[in-house]
Scaffold this active site. Structure first.
Site, PDB file in Angstrom:
ATOM      1  CG  HIS A 179      -1.849   1.087   1.370  1.00 48.09           C
ATOM      2  ND1 HIS A 179      -1.522   2.289   1.976  1.00 48.09           N
ATOM      3  CD2 HIS A 179      -3.143   1.217   0.977  1.00 48.09           C
ATOM      4  CE1 HIS A 179      -2.557   3.096   1.938  1.00 48.09           C
ATOM      5  NE2 HIS A 179      -3.561   2.482   1.342  1.00 48.09           N
ATOM      6  N   PRO A 180       0.394   2.394  -0.483  1.00 53.07           N
ATOM      7  CG  PRO A 180      -0.653   3.860  -1.984  1.00 53.07           C
ATOM      8  CD  PRO A 180      -0.869   2.579  -1.232  1.00 53.07           C
ATOM      9  NE  ARG A 181      -0.152   5.807   6.591  1.00 53.43           N
ATOM     10  CZ  ARG A 181      -0.584   6.016   7.828  1.00 53.43           C
ATOM     11  NH1 ARG A 181      -1.880   5.933   8.095  1.00 53.43           N
ATOM     12  NH2 ARG A 181       0.249   6.306   8.797  1.00 53.43           N
ATOM     13  CE  LYS A 182       1.314  -1.256   5.364  1.00 50.13           C
ATOM     14  NZ  LYS A 182       0.075  -0.496   5.112  1.00 50.13           N
ATOM     15  CG  LEU A 183       9.747   1.891   4.260  1.00 53.83           C
ATOM     16  CD1 LEU A 183       8.816   1.674   5.444  1.00 53.83           C
ATOM     17  CD2 LEU A 183      11.150   1.397   4.612  1.00 53.83           C
TER      18      LEU A 183
END
Length: 384
Positions: A179-183
């Protein structure tokens, strides 16, 4: 004053070029780029098999399925996690049973898991919360002793380590998020990793409607053989567009972790001696990628979590409340899987806050965040 976001993915021209190349190839669905991403991710995580999926939630779903979890089983999960951790066993008709966590890491421990085991428990989902590695070995021993599947929800943990090895390596099967909030991001997407060849092979089929032939096998043949469906499967596939991004991102992962750890260290130093503030920090057995940098706000600080969030917002800084407690959500109101009190979970859910942390965060921007957090302390000192 420019707004500071809580998180930004590190995407650049290389990712765009990789996606353009896939479009030009004419094969944009699950195909050769996905296979290449799986192989590269498995090698990076030091596991035998990686199976790309449409999300971490679908990877968790498949992990439980291949591990043999069935309707009517109990699956131990932390409540202190994104709600998908509890939802995955629910999708299979199993009951998520909520375990408490320890305050330092926000992760379950062997003692909190043991406290809620039942005669129907068949699996444990242990989460590396916010990228903070959990202490897996004691859980490994407990699960082996009881004959339970140990599933690691490493949604946030790409780049974290446990006892010198990549996080997720010691579980029976591990699920990852992009997901975009992951690195490491592919926009959406996930991965299942395991050393169990039979489980990996079944997961590959199940993600594609349980078809006995892969898309590559069908499309490589002029006269495609007749496919067969041995069981009820799912559409949990990743596209080659996503996988192409993932390959580029994987090559940047180590650099991302290094930068985030530098920024996390600056926060830790700035808040080290502030009464009522406690920063998340590496446990003695591993290192975090600091996917999320959270602080715990105690009564000595002088402002509660909501007041500090408002202060940050006033200063143009986007922060977030800490990890949720799933058992307090309406979806699980009155849920039968709450077998024991969860005091640490409820305390952390009420008093933690996630501060901005991402690769491109400049030090002068981080200094703004630090100054905003410390403004209640500095104003008190000035008035003394």
């Amino acid at each position: 004053m420019e707004r500071i976001s809580v998180m930004k993915p590190w995407l650049a021209e290389a990712e765009a070029e990789a996606v353009i190349d896939v479009i030009a190839s004419g094969w944009v669905a699950q195909g050769p780029r996905t296979a290449a991403f799986e192989a590269a991710f498995a090698a990076h995580q030091q596991v035998a098999h990686a199976v790309a999926t449409s999300s971490c939630t679908t990877a968790l779903h498949l992990a439980l399925k291949v591990a043999g979890v069935q309707a009517g089983d109990d699956v131990v999960v932390p409540s202190f996690s994104f709600i998908a951790t509890a939802n995955a066993p629910t999708y299979l008709g199993a009951r998520p049973v909520f375990a408490d966590v320890e305050a330092a890491t926000g992760n379950v421990t062997v003692d909190t898991v043991r406290a809620v085991l039942t005669a129907k428990t068949t699996a444990v989902i242990a989460v590396d919360q916010g990228g903070m590695p959990l202490d897996l070995q004691p859980l490994r021993e407990l699960c082996d002793e009881r004959g339970l599947a140990l599933i690691e929800d490493a949604a946030c943990a790409a780049g974290s380590t446990y006892r010198g090895a990549p996080a997720g390596k010691g579980a029976d099967v591990t699920a990852w998020s992009f997901h975009p909030r992951k690195l490491l991001t592919t926009g959406e997407g996930g991965m299942l990793t395991t050393d169990n060849s039979a489980w990996a092979e079944r997961a590959r089929k199940l993600r594609e409607h349980a078809m006995d032939l892969s898309a590559a096998q069908r499309h490589s043949a002029t006269l495609a053989p007749q496919e067969s469906y041995g069981e009820i499967g799912y559409n949990f596939r990743m596209t080659d567009l996503q996988a192409a991004m993932g390959l580029v991102q994987l090559g940047k992962l180590d650099e991302m972790v290094q930068r985030r750890r530098q920024l996390a260290s600056r926060y830790q130093q700035a808040f080290a001696n502030v009464p009522g503030l406690r920063c998340v920090a590496d446990p003695e057995y591993g290192t975090s990628n600091f996917q999320s940098f959270w602080i715990h706000i105690g009564p000595e600080f002088g402002k509660d979590r909501e007041q500090l969030l408002a202060q940050l917002a006033e200063d143009g800084i986007s922060a977030r409340r800490g990890i949720m407690a799933a058992h307090l959500q309406p979806a699980y109101a009155g849920h039968s899987g709450l077998l024991a009190p969860l005091p640490v979970t409820e305390q952390l859910a009420a008093a933690t806050l996630i501060l901005p942390l991402y690769h491109q965060l400049a030090e002068h921007e981080q200094d703004r965040v630090i100054a905003s957090v410390l403004s209640p302390v500095l104003s008190t000192a000035a008035g003394a």
